[in-house]
Design an enzyme around this catalytic site. Structure first.
Site, PDB file in Angstrom:
ATOM      1  N   PRO A   2     -14.884 -22.110  16.275  1.00 11.75           N
ATOM      2  CA  PRO A   2     -14.210 -20.953  15.736  1.00 11.75           C
ATOM      3  C   PRO A   2     -13.451 -21.258  14.463  1.00 11.75           C
ATOM      4  O   PRO A   2     -12.483 -22.001  14.486  1.00 11.75           O
ATOM      5  CB  PRO A   2     -13.244 -20.554  16.840  1.00 11.75           C
ATOM      6  CG  PRO A   2     -13.337 -21.612  17.886  1.00 11.75           C
ATOM      7  CD  PRO A   2     -14.118 -22.729  17.355  1.00 11.75           C
ATOM      8  N   GLU A   3     -13.922 -20.702  13.403  1.00  9.60           N
ATOM      9  CA  GLU A   3     -13.153 -20.722  12.159  1.00  9.60           C
ATOM     10  C   GLU A   3     -12.602 -19.309  11.979  1.00  9.60           C
ATOM     11  O   GLU A   3     -12.740 -18.474  12.861  1.00  9.60           O
ATOM     12  CB  GLU A   3     -14.051 -21.139  10.984  1.00  9.60           C
ATOM     13  CG  GLU A   3     -14.699 -22.505  11.193  1.00  9.60           C
ATOM     14  CD  GLU A   3     -15.553 -22.968  10.019  1.00  9.60           C
ATOM     15  OE1 GLU A   3     -15.239 -22.610   8.877  1.00  9.60           O
ATOM     16  OE2 GLU A   3     -16.525 -23.696  10.249  1.00  9.60           O
ATOM     17  N   LYS A  58      -6.435 -19.927  12.392  1.00 15.57           N
ATOM     18  CA  LYS A  58      -7.410 -19.906  13.485  1.00 15.57           C
ATOM     19  C   LYS A  58      -6.728 -19.630  14.824  1.00 15.57           C
ATOM     20  O   LYS A  58      -7.303 -19.906  15.878  1.00 15.57           O
ATOM     21  CB  LYS A  58      -8.157 -21.241  13.538  1.00 15.57           C
ATOM     22  CG  LYS A  58      -8.958 -21.550  12.270  1.00 15.57           C
ATOM     23  CD  LYS A  58      -9.513 -22.960  12.263  1.00 15.57           C
ATOM     24  CE  LYS A  58      -9.999 -23.334  10.869  1.00 15.57           C
ATOM     25  NZ  LYS A  58     -10.375 -24.758  10.771  1.00 15.57           N
ATOM     26  N   ARG A 277     -16.662 -35.817   8.743  1.00 16.06           N
ATOM     27  CA  ARG A 277     -17.256 -34.507   9.015  1.00 16.06           C
ATOM     28  C   ARG A 277     -18.518 -34.343   8.176  1.00 16.06           C
ATOM     29  O   ARG A 277     -18.547 -34.691   6.986  1.00 16.06           O
ATOM     30  CB  ARG A 277     -16.291 -33.367   8.640  1.00 16.06           C
ATOM     31  CG  ARG A 277     -14.872 -33.489   9.173  1.00 16.06           C
ATOM     32  CD  ARG A 277     -14.762 -33.477  10.672  1.00 16.06           C
ATOM     33  NE  ARG A 277     -15.286 -32.282  11.297  1.00 16.06           N
ATOM     34  CZ  ARG A 277     -14.606 -31.144  11.453  1.00 16.06           C
ATOM     35  NH1 ARG A 277     -13.378 -31.029  11.009  1.00 16.06           N
ATOM     36  NH2 ARG A 277     -15.147 -30.115  12.065  1.00 16.06           N
TER      37      ARG A 277
END
Length: 287
Positions: A2-3, A58, A277
């Site tokens: 979830p962004e 968020k 990442r």
DNA sequence: AAGAGGCCCTGATAGC
DNA sequence: TGCTATCAGGGCCTCT
């Protein structure tokens, strides 16, 4: 997962369904999340009404009728499910995020309303819940959270000033919630693709025009993703309807070795690791 | 002080 | 079939 767009979609769906509903009970199946679920969580929520749900970065923010608050962060794998109490679960389960069918494992928190159950599911337990006695405490918690990318605050003068003399690369800045809040690993790559900027480019080396593009495309990409119901990856094959579809519009994310989709660009999308990442970009048109 | 890297946790998938 | 390694959408903490 979830962004900002995914959390926004969850917020919008939840707000419609549970606004002004009274919480009759809370069941904590497991306190072990990223931070321990507070011991008084049940007491804090029971018999309160949810006046409003908002989103900050968020985070989902639940406004209770006695001017107290609790927040939920979904971490990497958190999802929220509303299950009707009246009908059979299998037919009426509503997933705002994640698989349409209610998972059987990792349903850590249940918030019971009159006609439905609110279930917080989180396999990886990177999500968390916090409670706040008053608005001052809530604001205090968010003091290090940077401006919303969709707000007026995220503007040229702010970014120019912030990135001045900074050695850190722009990809890491977009992930830095103190600089701008709500963008995560997917949308940072997508935003830099549209801006035609190499993710490794240092903050101090960005031109005024590049900064303008980052601001502009942040808003474009995030708004478009919200409109599309967010992105669902990994589980998107077995979800329908309520899960998002923005993953179909990814230009670089998870498109390693594919051709660049920009017109007249014959580059390929490559994947590199930045600060542990995955980062995707076209090494021809992103300079 | 800024920036890089480790780590929390479980599950899916790839490769042998 | 079953093992091991790698990788996931986040962010806090520690170290340099």
């Amino acid at each position: 997962m979830p962004e900002l767009p995914e959390v926004e979609v969850v917020k919008q769906s939840l707000d419609k369904k549970i606004k002004f509903q009274k919480i009759s009970d809370v069941l904590v199946k497991s306190r072990k999340l990223r931070f321990k679920v507070p011991k008084n969580f049940n007491f804090f929520l029971k018999n309160k009404k949810v006046n409003k749900i908002s989103r900050k970065s968020k985070y989902l923010v639940f406004h209770l009728n006695n001017k107290t608050f609790f927040i939920i962060h979904l971490g990497m794998s958190g999802s929220i499910h509303l299950v009707s109490k009246k009908k059979k679960i299998s037919n009426t389960n509503t997933s705002f995020y994640g698989p349409l069918n209610l998972p059987t494992k990792h349903n850590h928190i249940l918030i019971i309303f009159k006609n439905f159950k609110f279930i917080y599911n989180d396999p990886r337990r990177f999500g968390f819940i916090k409670v706040f006695k008053n608005e001052r405490k809530l604001v205090e918690f968010f003091k290090n959270i940077g401006p919303e990318p969709l707000s007026q605050e995220f503007k040229e003068s702010y970014v120019i000033n912030y990135l001045k003399n900074k050695e850190k690369n722009i990809k890491n800045f977009l992930l830095d919630q103190k600089f701008v809040s709500g963008i995560g690993n997917i949308y940072s790559s997508e935003i830099l693709y549209y801006s035609q900027i190499n993710p490794l480019k240092k903050g101090k080396n960005l031109t005024k025009f590049e900064i303008k593009k980052i601001i502009y495309f942040s808003k474009i990409v995030l708004n478009r993703a919200i409109k599309k119901g967010g992105s669902s990856i990994r589980d998107f094959k077995n979800t329908k309807g309520l899960s998002g579809s923005y993953q179909k519009e990814f230009k670089v994310y998870q498109r390693e070795n594919s051709n660049c989709l920009k017109k007249y660009c014959d580059g390929k999308v490559i994947k590199i690791i930045i600060s542990n990442r995955s980062t995707f970009f076209c090494n021809r048109c992103q300079k």
